[in-house]
Design a protein around this motif. Structure first.
Motif, short mmCIF file in Angstrom:
data_model
loop_
_atom_site.label_atom_id
_atom_site.label_comp_id
_atom_site.label_asym_id
_atom_site.label_seq_id
_atom_site.Cartn_x
_atom_site.Cartn_y
_atom_site.Cartn_z
N ALA A 292 -3.75 13.13 -2.99
CA ALA A 292 -2.52 12.46 -2.56
C ALA A 292 -1.99 13.07 -1.26
CB ALA A 292 -1.47 12.52 -3.66
N ILE A 293 -1.90 14.40 -1.20
CA ILE A 293 -1.34 14.99 0.02
C ILE A 293 -2.26 14.76 1.22
CG2 ILE A 293 -2.22 17.35 -0.37
CD1 ILE A 293 1.12 16.23 1.35
N ASN A 294 -3.55 14.77 0.99
CA ASN A 294 -4.47 14.49 2.10
C ASN A 294 -4.30 13.06 2.60
OD1 ASN A 294 -6.50 16.68 3.02
ND2 ASN A 294 -6.21 17.02 0.84
N ALA A 295 -4.04 12.11 1.70
CA ALA A 295 -3.78 10.73 2.13
C ALA A 295 -2.50 10.67 2.97
CB ALA A 295 -3.66 9.81 0.91
N TRP A 296 -1.44 11.32 2.49
CA TRP A 296 -0.19 11.35 3.26
C TRP A 296 -0.39 12.01 4.61
CZ3 TRP A 296 3.40 8.13 2.18
CH2 TRP A 296 3.70 7.77 0.87
N ASN A 297 -1.14 13.12 4.64
CA ASN A 297 -1.40 13.81 5.90
C ASN A 297 -2.09 12.89 6.90
OD1 ASN A 297 -2.30 17.12 4.57
ND2 ASN A 297 -0.30 16.17 4.84
N ARG A 298 -3.07 12.17 6.43
CA ARG A 298 -3.84 11.33 7.34
C ARG A 298 -2.99 10.19 7.92
NH1 ARG A 298 -6.60 14.68 5.13
NH2 ARG A 298 -8.78 15.15 5.48
N ILE A 299 -2.15 9.59 7.12
CA ILE A 299 -1.33 8.50 7.66
C ILE A 299 -0.24 9.05 8.60
CG2 ILE A 299 0.38 8.28 5.79
CD1 ILE A 299 -0.13 5.17 6.12
N ASN A 300 0.34 10.19 8.24
CA ASN A 300 1.40 10.74 9.09
C ASN A 300 0.86 11.37 10.37
OD1 ASN A 300 3.97 10.17 7.73
ND2 ASN A 300 3.06 11.30 6.04
N VAL A 301 -0.32 11.96 10.33
CA VAL A 301 -0.94 12.47 11.56
C VAL A 301 -1.37 11.30 12.44
CG1 VAL A 301 -2.95 13.69 12.49
CG2 VAL A 301 -1.65 14.71 10.62
N GLY A 302 -2.03 10.32 11.83
CA GLY A 302 -2.53 9.18 12.60
C GLY A 302 -1.43 8.40 13.30
N LEU B 295 0.83 -1.20 0.00
CA LEU B 295 0.00 0.00 0.00
C LEU B 295 0.87 1.25 0.00
CD1 LEU B 295 -2.82 -1.11 2.45
CD2 LEU B 295 -2.97 -0.85 -0.03
N PHE B 296 1.95 1.22 0.75
CA PHE B 296 2.89 2.34 0.76
C PHE B 296 3.44 2.58 -0.65
CE2 PHE B 296 7.32 3.82 1.01
CZ PHE B 296 7.11 5.06 1.58
N ARG B 297 3.88 1.52 -1.31
CA ARG B 297 4.40 1.64 -2.68
C ARG B 297 3.33 2.18 -3.62
NH1 ARG B 297 7.01 -3.20 -1.23
NH2 ARG B 297 5.42 -4.44 -2.29
N GLY B 298 2.09 1.78 -3.42
CA GLY B 298 1.00 2.29 -4.25
C GLY B 298 0.78 3.78 -4.07
N LEU B 299 0.85 4.25 -2.83
CA LEU B 299 0.68 5.68 -2.57
C LEU B 299 1.88 6.46 -3.12
CD1 LEU B 299 -1.19 7.78 -1.45
CD2 LEU B 299 -0.23 7.37 0.82
N VAL B 300 3.07 5.91 -3.01
CA VAL B 300 4.25 6.53 -3.61
C VAL B 300 4.08 6.62 -5.12
CG1 VAL B 300 6.72 6.23 -4.07
CG2 VAL B 300 5.85 5.94 -1.75
N ALA B 301 3.55 5.57 -5.73
CA ALA B 301 3.33 5.57 -7.18
C ALA B 301 2.35 6.66 -7.60
CB ALA B 301 2.85 4.20 -7.64
N VAL B 302 1.26 6.80 -6.84
CA VAL B 302 0.30 7.88 -7.13
C VAL B 302 0.99 9.22 -7.01
CG1 VAL B 302 -1.77 9.06 -6.26
CG2 VAL B 302 -1.76 6.58 -6.48
N ASN B 303 1.76 9.39 -5.96
CA ASN B 303 2.48 10.64 -5.73
C ASN B 303 3.43 10.94 -6.89
OD1 ASN B 303 2.41 12.48 -3.33
ND2 ASN B 303 4.61 12.39 -3.70
N ASN B 304 4.13 9.93 -7.37
CA ASN B 304 5.06 10.12 -8.49
C ASN B 304 4.32 10.51 -9.77
OD1 ASN B 304 7.34 9.64 -6.93
ND2 ASN B 304 7.37 7.46 -7.40
#
Length: 159
Positions: free
Chosen positions: A129-139, A14-23
Motif C-alpha cells: 500500500a505505501i509503495n503504491a501511494w509513494n509511486r502516485i505521489n512521486v509521479g 481508483l483513489f477510493r479503492g486505494l484508500v479502502a486498501v489502506n484502511n
C-alpha cells in the motif's frame, strides 16, 4: 513544486479503492506504531516527500518519539528499535527495493521469527500500500503538507 495531476479527481474510483486498501491495512494485525515506521521507511527509500511528511506527522500524533523518527534511516545501527520492529523494517526494505534474486532466506527467516504468517501477510499488504501511494505521489509531484489541514495533520505541531 507544483502538483502535476489531481489524481483524486482524475480517477476517483481508483483513489477510493486505494484508500479502502489502506484502511484495511490499518485494521490488520500489525500494530499502528510499526505501520508508521513502515510507511516512513518505504517513503524515505522511494524519495516521496509528500508521504514522509504525512507519515512523520501521523507518527508524532500517535505518540512516536522524535529520536526514533530521526534514527529510522539508520535503524540497523540504532538501539532504539525492537527485534520485531527491525524484522518489519528489513521486510519493508526487501519488498520496496526488490533485488533480482528476490527476498533472501535470511530476511524471511528474520521476519518469521518475529511475526506470525498472518502478520507477515498483513505487513506485506502494508508495504504494498505505501509503495503504491509513494509511486502516485512521486509521479504526480504531490506537495508535502498540502493536505495537512484536511487530514488533521496540522495538529502534529510540526509545521
Amino acid at each position: 513544486m507544483t502538483q502535476r495531476i489531481d489524481y483524486q479527481k482524475q480517477a476517483p474510483e481508483l483513489f477510493r479503492g486505494l484508500v479502502a486498501v489502506n484502511n484495511l491495512v490499518k485494521q490488520s494485525s500489525i500494530e499502528e506504531s510499526i505501520c508508521d515506521l513502515v510507511d516512513i521507511r518505504a517513503s524515505q527509500i522511494n524519495g516521496c516527500g509528500f508521504c514522509v511528511d504525512m507519515h512523520v506527522k501521523q507518527a508524532v500524533m500517535h505518540g512516536e518519539r522524535p529520536l526514533r523518527l530521526h534514527h529510522l534511516a539508520i535503524w540497523r545501527e540504532s538501539t532504539l528499535f525492537s527485534p520485531r520492529e527491525r524484522a518489519a523494517l528489513a521486510w519493508t526494505e526487501a519488498l520496496t527495493q526488490l533485488s533480482p534474486q528476490g527476498v533472501s532466506d535470511e530476511v524471511y527467516e528474520r521476519v518469521r521469527t518475529q511475526l506470525s504468517e498472518k502478520e507477515i501477510t498483513d505487513l506485506t499488504y502494508a508495504v504494498m500500500a505505501i509503495n503504491a501511494w509513494n509511486r502516485i505521489n512521486v509521479g504526480f509531484r504531490s506537495v508535502p503538507g498540502s493536505f495537512d489541514k484536511a487530514l488533521g495533520l496540522d495538529k502534529a505541531g510540526l509545521a
